[in-house]
Write a protein that holds these residues in place. Structure first.
Motif, PDB file in Angstrom:
ATOM      1  N   GLY A 200       0.833  -1.187   0.000  1.00 18.26           N
ATOM      2  CA  GLY A 200       0.000   0.000   0.000  1.00 18.26           C
ATOM      3  C   GLY A 200       0.874   1.246   0.000  1.00 18.26           C
ATOM      4  N   ALA A 265      -9.607   3.233  -2.978  1.00 21.32           N
ATOM      5  CA  ALA A 265      -8.699   2.446  -3.819  1.00 21.32           C
ATOM      6  C   ALA A 265      -9.388   1.985  -5.102  1.00 21.32           C
ATOM      7  CB  ALA A 265      -8.180   1.240  -3.045  1.00 21.32           C
ATOM      8  N   SER A 277      -3.562  -3.371  -2.468  1.00 24.14           N
ATOM      9  CA  SER A 277      -3.096  -2.116  -1.881  1.00 24.14           C
ATOM     10  C   SER A 277      -3.645  -1.902  -0.475  1.00 24.14           C
ATOM     11  CB  SER A 277      -3.498  -0.950  -2.790  1.00 24.14           C
ATOM     12  OG  SER A 277      -3.128   0.278  -2.213  1.00 24.14           O
ATOM     13  N   ALA A 281      -1.559  -1.912   3.003  1.00 23.32           N
ATOM     14  CA  ALA A 281      -1.490  -0.678   3.782  1.00 23.32           C
ATOM     15  C   ALA A 281      -2.024  -0.862   5.197  1.00 23.32           C
ATOM     16  CB  ALA A 281      -2.264   0.427   3.073  1.00 23.32           C
TER      17      ALA A 281
END
Length: 302
Positions: A200, A265, A277, A281
């Motif tokens: 991420g 996203a 991602s 993250a």
């Protein structure tokens, strides 16, 4: 076993007279500067001056240090390709009463080099080993990154190829710590992009030429750093990349907060990339994030 406090200490000779400090037979792990020669410790310099032999990664690199500090001890190459052959020779030297200093090309030995196998063998043989601490690139980069330093995970070098690199990153994306990597100039941009894809867009820092005249620490989100080094070309010098920990707080993440991250996203990425991602993250399992993303897409996300 020998008292480690006596390995390098003043003493008396057999007549009760003062004798100069002298190291006892052992393997000494000696940290050397990562750039600035002034960062050698007084204790390390004295030990290297008294050593019977200096085991090093590259005799050409260590030779420059020996010249700068007027060291006379002979050098032997101890690296990935010679370790198996040289290790028994070093053990024999210690058994015969010699002082062996192990150094890396820069910084602290055993960090991304084969020295740990030598230490294991020394311990198994019942011989002495001790360390003379000093400069360390991972620690220096961590201090300058501006990222939390109370808990960190050092990975070393990632694989060269993107697929293997992403797999390695996927294995550690949920580690609740600041991450530290070594990287080469030619792979930096691609490596940062893979980090952003898997971990991420976490906050990060790229540190290079540490302790040298042109020391640089560039801080920012992983995607921004990847774009910078892709546009600017390969940088010079030794590089350390420091990446922030997953964003999930100790008390956990609410469903609403996860949904907000997923919606953001999904606006600019495919389902697969968005899940990767957000999962990286936040440090959440990919299956959990994927299930929630599907619910949002189908319109039954609540």
């Amino acid at each position: 076993m020998t008292d480690k406090n006596r390995l390098i200490s003043p003493g008396l000779d057999q007549d009760g007279e003062y004798s100069p400090p002298g190291p006892e037979p052992a393997l000494y792990l000696v940290a050397t500067p990562i750039g600035n020669l002034g960062d050698i410790t007084d204790r390390a310099k004295k030990l290297l001056q008294q050593a019977d032999v200096i085991a090093c990664e590259d005799t050409r690199v260590t030779g420059k240090l020996c010249q700068a500090w007027n060291l006379k001890a002979p050098m032997i190459a101890y690296h990935e390709h010679s370790a198996a052959r040289v290790r028994p020779q070093i053990i024999e030297r210690i058994k015969k009463g010699e002082v062996v200093a192990l150094v890396s090309d820069a910084g602290t030995p055993l960090v991304s080099d084969p020295g740990y196998k030598l230490v294991q063998t020394v311990i198994e043989e019942g011989l002495e080993v001790t360390a003379l601490p000093g400069a360390s690139a991972p620690t220096t980069a961590l201090l300058l990154s501006g990222l939390p330093s109370d808990r960190y995970f050092f990975h070393g070098f990632l694989p060269n190829k993107s697929g293997a690199r992403k797999n390695a990153l996927d294995e550690i994306k949920t580690v609740p710590s600041t991450l530290i990597f070594f990287e080469g100039p030619s792979r930096l941009a691609d490596s940062l992009a893979d980090m952003a894809a898997v971990l991420g867009n976490r906050p990060a820092a790229v540190a290079r030429e540490l302790t040298k005249k042109f020391e640089e620490v560039r801080r920012g989100p992983l995607e921004e750093l990847a774009d910078h080094y892709r546009a600017g070309g390969n940088p010079k010098g030794e590089i350390v990349v420091v990446v922030g920990a997953p964003l999930v707080r100790d008390e956990g993440l609410s469903e609403e907060e996860l949904d907000a991250e997923l919606k953001k996203a999904l606006e600019g990425a495919s389902l697969k990339d968005a899940v990767a991602s957000v999962s990286g993250a936040l440090g959440l399992p990919r299956k959990q994030v994927y299930k929630r993303a599907l619910a949002l897409i189908k319109g039954d996300g609540g």
